[in-house]
Design a protein around this motif. Structure first.
Motif, short mmCIF file in Angstrom:
data_model
loop_
_atom_site.label_atom_id
_atom_site.label_comp_id
_atom_site.label_asym_id
_atom_site.label_seq_id
_atom_site.Cartn_x
_atom_site.Cartn_y
_atom_site.Cartn_z
N PRO A 325 103.93 -25.28 -65.24
CA PRO A 325 103.53 -24.70 -63.94
C PRO A 325 102.35 -23.75 -64.09
CG PRO A 325 105.91 -24.60 -64.21
CD PRO A 325 105.35 -25.02 -65.55
N GLN A 326 101.58 -23.62 -63.01
CA GLN A 326 100.36 -22.81 -63.04
C GLN A 326 100.33 -21.78 -61.93
OE1 GLN A 326 96.82 -25.54 -63.24
NE2 GLN A 326 98.39 -27.14 -63.23
N VAL A 327 99.60 -20.71 -62.18
CA VAL A 327 99.16 -19.79 -61.14
C VAL A 327 97.64 -19.75 -61.24
CG1 VAL A 327 99.13 -17.44 -60.25
CG2 VAL A 327 101.25 -18.38 -61.21
N VAL A 328 96.97 -20.24 -60.23
CA VAL A 328 95.51 -20.30 -60.25
C VAL A 328 94.94 -19.14 -59.45
CG1 VAL A 328 93.48 -21.72 -59.83
CG2 VAL A 328 95.66 -22.81 -60.40
N VAL A 329 94.14 -18.32 -60.12
CA VAL A 329 93.48 -17.17 -59.49
C VAL A 329 92.00 -17.49 -59.44
CG1 VAL A 329 93.18 -14.67 -59.53
CG2 VAL A 329 95.23 -15.68 -60.55
#
Length: 410
Positions: A325-329
């Motif tokens: 899973p990713q958190v894209v900023v």
């Protein structure tokens, strides 16, 4: 067969060309790569065994200064890159059969060089935002998100024309070539290549004005082992969170590092902090944070709980293929689009805005670390292709047959 590949941009622009060069070598062709003279790019090509010719100024000298580049800086850079294309590429391209350029920053000079060399030219991009904009501006009454995207894309094309066209025609005149009337048609061509995964970045279905060729992403295989100290950190507890922003120079590196580490701690996670061009560093001496430099992301990402990153094409693709899973900023350019697609697919979270706070990143990580997000991320990873560079290499070799100079391969 000899192929000349060129781009001007960050590692995310350079590394796919190295992957394509290796795929071409695997098929018996020679490949030469012209990229900015940053030390890390030279190291990358040397490790891959791909010949490199430096072109233009270093990327760090332009993007990683004390102040962000201004509009005047952009105009200066455009002129410099067109000049570099006309000066460097014709000499480097002697004996080449085709020239492929990635991205607008390199393409104007590259197309002119292909004309001078009398060889076919291919334009390639890594996201749909790199495709040619529509001919006419969007309807002023449009209020949808797509309307806003189309308008921004069209405006981007107008700015590119304003920055590059005069320099391009000046250099063409100096070498006896006729002026270009339609800059965008000339540089983008009617058959641009989209080097992106069809799951993460599908080619637009409504573009009847161009013939988009989607090859798949060009990923450079990486078999380097992880450093022993990093292996020990990974083995010492449950999977940590990775946080890194690549070649993005964040406005406040100290705050970025603090928020990333404290958000990980708020989720009871250790953190691997990628130093990157922002020179991120630990905020204390606690043993729950490990700092890495340039590292094999293909080996690392499957072993972490979540990947917090800036949304570059390469990092997004690698994270997606890992099933993590990713958190894209997102910071700039096409990065908000990558973030939106990650959220749309359910494989991670699109952070709103480029500057995370402890609360916003903690909340985003909570969603990314949910079991449902991981299940979805693994399912999407199983559908992604890994042969994009080979597909593109075969197309280049198949396309370059005797044809009039300056034509676009089909």
């Amino acid at each position: 067969m000899r192929v000349l590949l060129t781009t001007w941009g960050s590692r995310g622009d350079v590394e796919p060309l190295v992957a394509l060069a290796l795929a071409l070598q695997g098929l018996g062709a020679e490949a030469l790569v012209c990229v900015p003279p940053d030390e890390e790019f030279a190291t990358l090509l040397d490790r891959a065994g791909v010949p490199m010719v430096p072109i233009g100024p270093t990327v760090r000298s332009v993007t990683a200064g004390a102040k962000p580049p201004t509009a005047e800086d952009a105009v200066w850079l455009a002129a410099e890159l067109v000049a570099a294309g006309f000066d460097t590429l014709p000499a480097a391209g002697q004996g080449c059969d085709v020239l492929l350029a990635n991205g607008m920053m390199a393409a104007a000079g590259a197309r002119g060089a292909a004309d001078r060399l009398g060889i076919p030219y291919v334009y390639a991009c890594y996201h749909v935002r790199g495709l040619p904009p529509r001919k006419n501006p969007p309807e002023a009454s449009g209020q949808s998100g797509q309307d806003a995207t189309d308008k921004a894309h069209w405006e981007q094309g107008q700015k590119a024309t304003a920055m590059f066209a005069e320099a391009l025609n000046g250099h063409r005149a100096a070498v006896g070539l006729p002026p270009v009337d339609d800059f965008l048609d000339y540089v983008y061509t009617a058959r641009p290549w989209l080097a992106a995964d069809a799951i993460l970045c599908p080619a637009p279905l409504d573009r009847t004005d161009i013939d988009v060729v989607q090859t798949g992403a060009w990923a450079l295989p990486d078999d380097r082992p992880l450093p022993r100290e990093l292996e020990a950190f990974l083995d010492a507890g449950k999977p940590p969170v990775y946080a890194g922003f690549g070649s993005m120079a964040t406005s406040s590196p100290k705050d970025t590092a603090r928020v990333a580490i404290e958000a990980g701690r708020a989720q009871d996670c250790r953190v691997i902090l990628a130093r990157g061009w922002a020179e991120l560093a630990p905020i204390d001496d606690a043993g729950d944070c490990f700092v890495v430099g340039e590292v094999n992301q293909q080996a690392l990402f499957p072993r972490v709980a979540a990947v917090v990153h800036h949304g570059g094409a390469g990092t997004t693709t690698t994270a997606s293929r890992s099933g993590t899973p990713q958190v894209v900023v997102p910071q700039i350019g096409d990065q908000p689009s990558w973030a939106a697609r990650v959220a749309e697919l359910g494989i991670g979270v699109a952070h709103q805005g480029p500057t995370p706070t402890l609360n916003s990143l903690t909340a985003a990580l909570a969603t990314a670390l949910d079991a449902q997000t991981r299940t979805r991320a693994r399912a999407v990873a199983d559908t992604m292709r890994t042969d994009g560079a080979t597909v593109a290499a075969k197309m280049l070799l198949d396309a370059v047959s005797p044809q009039p100079p300056g034509t676009v391969p089909r």
